[in-house]
Design an enzyme around this catalytic site. Structure first.
Site, PDB file in Angstrom:
ATOM      1  CG  ASP A 218       0.023  -1.938   7.858  1.00  0.00           C
ATOM      2  OD1 ASP A 218      -0.217  -3.103   7.518  1.00  0.00           O
ATOM      3  OD2 ASP A 218      -0.801  -1.224   8.467  1.00  0.00           O
TER       4      ASP A 218
ATOM      5  CG  HIS B 190      -2.161   2.814  10.157  1.00  0.00           C
ATOM      6  ND1 HIS B 190      -3.471   2.577  10.503  1.00  0.00           N
ATOM      7  CD2 HIS B 190      -1.784   1.753   9.393  1.00  0.00           C
ATOM      8  CE1 HIS B 190      -3.875   1.412   9.976  1.00  0.00           C
ATOM      9  NE2 HIS B 190      -2.858   0.914   9.301  1.00  0.00           N
TER      10      HIS B 190
ATOM     11  CG  ASP C 122      -6.080  -2.274   1.523  1.00  0.00           C
ATOM     12  OD1 ASP C 122      -5.451  -3.333   1.738  1.00  0.00           O
ATOM     13  OD2 ASP C 122      -7.049  -1.914   2.231  1.00  0.00           O
TER      14      ASP C 122
ATOM     15  CD  GLU D  72      -5.906  -5.274   7.118  1.00  0.00           C
ATOM     16  OE1 GLU D  72      -5.909  -5.729   8.272  1.00  0.00           O
ATOM     17  OE2 GLU D  72      -5.488  -4.125   6.840  1.00  0.00           O
ATOM     18  CD  GLU D  73      -4.479  -0.849   6.633  1.00  0.00           C
ATOM     19  OE1 GLU D  73      -5.217  -0.674   7.622  1.00  0.00           O
ATOM     20  OE2 GLU D  73      -3.277  -1.117   6.742  1.00  0.00           O
TER      21      GLU D  73
END
Length: 378
Positions: A100, A349, A69, A134-135
């Site tokens: 990421d 991000h 994710d 996870e995010e």
């Protein structure tokens, strides 16, 4: 394999897997693992899908962990190219998840493919955990796989999490631990009233002021050889109705500890409550525990990862416990040695997230060499 890692990373980036939507990433990874002899299982909870796979039944068990994710893109018009269309410019691969951590997921799988091809009868076992949570809240992701493994007594010996850890150059930093995270939602209670008649009201902002000053000055601990001192920060503070002539009835404060192994959950909570009570506040306080601190001291895993990085890049890596939380905090509950290693994290991000194409092949080789260092007998 180098081109294969790049191609697989691009295929993952193309999938719009904004947390917790996996968008088919796990299917893609599973199709690569099953032909290698992995027994793959889906662990699902509340609409979140996770993948656990294992090859072999003997110890030691080395697992790799990653997430498919990604965070939302932000304004798409601010990207130089579509965030879900892998794009190369000047030797750099752009796309949401490039660093990421979809490239790490791809490199993990292709490293395992290359390792198994070269060492089909390797010692021990290889495992993988891939999650799409996870995010986000991270309550239905890796933690669910860990609970399943704990319940059936299946405990890894080593774990490498593919989070982006490097600062300037691939290989310069590995994370051998993470600080714990403890959050508080505090409501300081007063009495709402007219600002012209303060004797008929009680201002919670004014009453909280001395306690805030003390909390901001507290030295919670000194840290230790692996962690900096514990920190306390307010993330949100609001009060009032929006009118300029009303004393607020409540003040709402959100705060967070990032704490080391030099403090405990209980010690931090006790000290906060003690300060609030000392100042005779009326309040409600709710706690949220986001993860305990963990640390892996130099040993087999740290040595194996360090040697792999040195052999591929020539860099003497450094240990670090900085940054936010990761799924390593869950895996550390059942695994004695957990480290994180992945590409540079300077664009994670952000708008125009990216990874240098030149880092992709070495990342694959480092993961492959970690497998050799731990699962091939000298």
């Amino acid at each position: 394999m180098a081109n294969d890692t790049f191609d697989l990373a691009c295929r993952l980036i193309e999938r719009r897997s904004v947390t917790p939507n996996d968008a088919g990433c796990l299917d893609l990874l599973e199709t690569r693992l099953v032909p290698l002899g992995f027994r793959c299982e889906r662990v699902s909870a509340n609409g979140v899908d996770n993948l656990w796979g294992r090859r072999g039944d003997k110890a030691p068990l080395l697992i790799f962990a990653g997430h498919t994710d990604v965070v939302p893109t932000g304004p798409v018009e601010n990207w130089k190219s579509d965030p879900f269309t892998p794009t190369i410019r000047d030797g750099v691969l752009y796309g949401r998840g490039a660093s990421d951590m979809k490239t790490s997921c791809a490199a993990i799988v292709t490293a395992i493919e290359a390792f198994v091809a070269a060492h089909p009868r390797h010692a021990g076992s290889i495992g993988v955990i891939f999650t799409s949570d996870e995010e986000g809240p991270a309550i239905d992701g890796t933690v669910k796989v860990v609970e399943m493994l704990r319940d059936r007594g299946e405990r890894p010996d080593y774990c490498v999490v593919g989070e982006p850890t490097c600062v300037s150059n691939l290989g310069d930093t590995i994370k051998n631990g993470r600080r714990g995270s403890l959050s508080g939602n505090l409501v300081v209670k007063g009495i709402q009233g007219h600002v012209a008649y303060p004797h008929l009201s009680r201002n919670p902002v004014h009453e909280f002021g001395p306690a805030l000053a003390e909390l901001a000055q507290v030295k919670w601990d000194d840290g230790n050889e692996f962690f900096p001192p514990t920190t306390w920060q307010i993330s949100n503070f609001n009060a009032g109705t929006g009118a300029g002539n009303v004393v607020p009835g409540e003040a709402h404060v959100k705060f967070n500890f990032r704490f080391s192994t030099a403090s405990t959950l209980e010690s931090l909570q006790t000290r906060v409550v003690g300060i609030l009570d000392k100042h005779k506040l009326q309040y409600d306080l709710e706690w949220r525990y986001d993860g305990r601190p963990f640390v892996t001291k130099p040993g087999d895993l740290v040595d194996a990862v360090g040697r792999a990085i040195k052999s591929v890049t020539g860099i003497e890596t450094k240990l670090s416990t900085t940054g936010g939380t990761s799924d390593g905090r869950f895996i550390a509950d059942i695994c004695p040695q957990v480290i994180e290693f992945g590409p540079p994290n300077g664009t994670i991000h952000k708008i125009d997230e990216c990874i240098a194409v030149a880092d992709i092949e070495p990342l694959h080789r480092i993961y492959q060499q970690i497998l050799v260092n731990l699962l091939v007998k000298a």
